[in-house]
Design an enzyme around this catalytic site. Structure first.
Site, PDB file in Angstrom:
ATOM      1  N   ARG A 115      20.906  16.810  -4.499  1.00 45.18           N
ATOM      2  CA  ARG A 115      21.109  15.364  -4.394  1.00 45.18           C
ATOM      3  C   ARG A 115      21.689  14.774  -5.672  1.00 45.18           C
ATOM      4  O   ARG A 115      21.207  15.049  -6.761  1.00 45.18           O
ATOM      5  CB  ARG A 115      19.781  14.660  -4.082  1.00 45.18           C
ATOM      6  N   ARG A 130       1.544 -11.308   6.076  1.00 39.89           N
ATOM      7  CA  ARG A 130       3.005 -11.491   6.091  1.00 39.89           C
ATOM      8  C   ARG A 130       3.665 -10.919   7.343  1.00 39.89           C
ATOM      9  O   ARG A 130       4.894 -10.942   7.464  1.00 39.89           O
ATOM     10  CB  ARG A 130       3.608 -10.904   4.819  1.00 39.89           C
ATOM     11  N   PRO A 138       0.825  -1.217   0.000  1.00 42.07           N
ATOM     12  CA  PRO A 138       0.000   0.000   0.000  1.00 42.07           C
ATOM     13  C   PRO A 138       0.854   1.260   0.000  1.00 42.07           C
ATOM     14  O   PRO A 138       1.815   1.372   0.747  1.00 42.07           O
ATOM     15  CB  PRO A 138      -0.819  -0.122   1.285  1.00 42.07           C
ATOM     16  N   GLU A 139       0.492   2.199  -0.875  1.00 41.43           N
ATOM     17  CA  GLU A 139       1.185   3.485  -0.948  1.00 41.43           C
ATOM     18  C   GLU A 139       0.196   4.578  -0.554  1.00 41.43           C
ATOM     19  O   GLU A 139      -0.913   4.286  -0.123  1.00 41.43           O
ATOM     20  CB  GLU A 139       1.740   3.689  -2.366  1.00 41.43           C
TER      21      GLU A 139
END
Ligand SMILES: [Zn+2]
Length: 273
Positions: free
Chosen positions: A156, A117, A2-3
Site C-alpha cells: 500500500r 446523534r 467508540p472504538e
C-alpha cells in the site's frame, strides 16, 4: 466515537454482567419498540419488531466495531457509530434520554439503544457474513503475523494513519488508538505504508496490540460520547494532549490534520523520512 476497546467492554459487560446489572445471556426478547425507524438498517423496522420477538440471547461478542448478538434464530448486529450506547435497564424505567430502539426482555429488564446523534444502526440477519465480508483482520487475530502485516503494508502506498483507520485494512481502530499506537511505535502519521521496514512494521503491530489491550484493561476511554464507563482517557500518550510533554522525550505534543481528522504526534519521536 467508540472504538474496539469500548465496544469490547460493552460486549463483555452485557455477556458477563457486572456489579449493577446481570448478564443478558439466556434472556428472551418479549417485544421490541423502534422510536427512530432509520435505526434499523435491515430488515425494515416493522419486520425487525416481528422477527426479533421470542428470540433468546445466546451470545454477545464483537467484530470490528460491531456488537454481535447471537440470537436463537438470527444475529442482531449493532454499530454505535458516533454516540451510541447499549444500556441494560430495569423494565419500565428510564435510564437514558435518547433511546431509539428498545428490546423488552424477560426477567424484568430492557435493553435500550441510546443514540443521541442518531447515526447508530441495527441489523437483524440470518448470517452476518455478507456485512462482515469487507472487514480486515482483527488486531488480535493470531494469524495476523508481523511478516503478514509487513507484507500487506508493503503493498500500500497510502499514508499510514488513514490506512489504519480503514476498516478493510485492519478492523476496530479509530482516531484515538491510531494516534496512540503511532506515537508508541515512533512513526509519523503521514508516512507511506510501503516505506515502513520490517522492524517498524513489527513495532507498529506490537504497539497497536498494546494500546488496544491497555484500553480494554481500563474499560475503554470516556471521551466526547455518551459511554462513560472507562478511564483510559487518563492514560493517553498524545491523543488530545496538544502542548503537553511526549511521555518518551518531553517534547510538546503537536496537533495536525490528516484526512480531516485531528491527529496528535510528537514532532521529535515521529519524524517524516
Ligand atoms: Zn517524543
Amino acid at each position: 466515537m467508540p472504538e474496539l476497546p469500548e465496544v469490547e467492554t460493552i460486549a463483555r459487560n452485557l455477556r458477563e454482567g457486572n456489579s449493577q446489572v446481570p448478564s443478558v445471556m439466556g434472556m428472551r426478547v418479549t417485544g421490541a419498540e423502534v422510536f427512530w425507524t432509520r435505526t434499523i438498517a435491515q430488515p425494515d423496522s416493522k419486520a425487525f419488531v416481528t422477527l426479533v420477538r421470542g428470540q433468546e440471547i445466546r451470545g454477545v461478542s464483537r467484530r470490528a466495531k460491531y456488537l454481535v448478538f447471537e440470537l436463537s434464530e438470527d444475529y442482531m448486529l449493532v454499530h454505535l457509530r458516533m454516540s451510541g450506547d447499549l444500556i441494560l435497564c430495569p423494565a419500565g424505567e428510564s435510564c437514558a434520554n435518547h433511546v431509539r430502539m428498545r428490546l423488552q426482555l424477560d426477567r424484568d429488564w430492557q435493553l435500550d439503544f441510546n443514540n443521541p446523534r442518531k447515526f447508530g444502526r441495527v441489523w437483524l440477519l440470518e448470517d452476518p457474513a455478507d456485512l462482515f465480508s469487507s472487514l480486515g483482520p482483527e488486531p488480535f487475530d493470531p494469524t495476523l503475523t508481523p511478516e503478514g502485516f509487513f507484507a500487506s503494508l508493503s503493498r500500500r502506498k497510502r499514508q499510514i494513519k488513514p490506512l489504519l483507520l480503514d476498516q478493510g485494512f485492519i478492523a476496530g481502530m479509530g482516531n484515538i488508538y491510531t494516534d496512540e499506537a503511532l506515537n508508541l511505535a515512533k512513526i509519523h502519521p503521514l508516512t507511506r505504508a510501503d516505506e515502513l521496514d520490517q522492524e517498524q512494521a513489527d513495532l507498529l503491530l506490537e504497539s497497536i496490540r498494546r494500546v488496544l489491550n491497555d484500553g480494554i484493561r481500563r474499560n475503554g476511554a470516556s471521551i466526547d460520547w455518551v459511554y462513560q464507563g472507562g478511564d483510559f482517557q487518563n492514560y493517553f500518550r498524545v491523543y488530545q494532549r496538544t502542548g503537553e510533554p511526549c511521555p518518551d522525550c518531553g517534547t510538546p505534543v503537536e496537533r495536525i490534520v490528516v484526512g480531516q481528522r485531528g491527529t496528535h504526534l510528537c514532532p521529535q519521536c515521529q519524524t517524516l523520512g
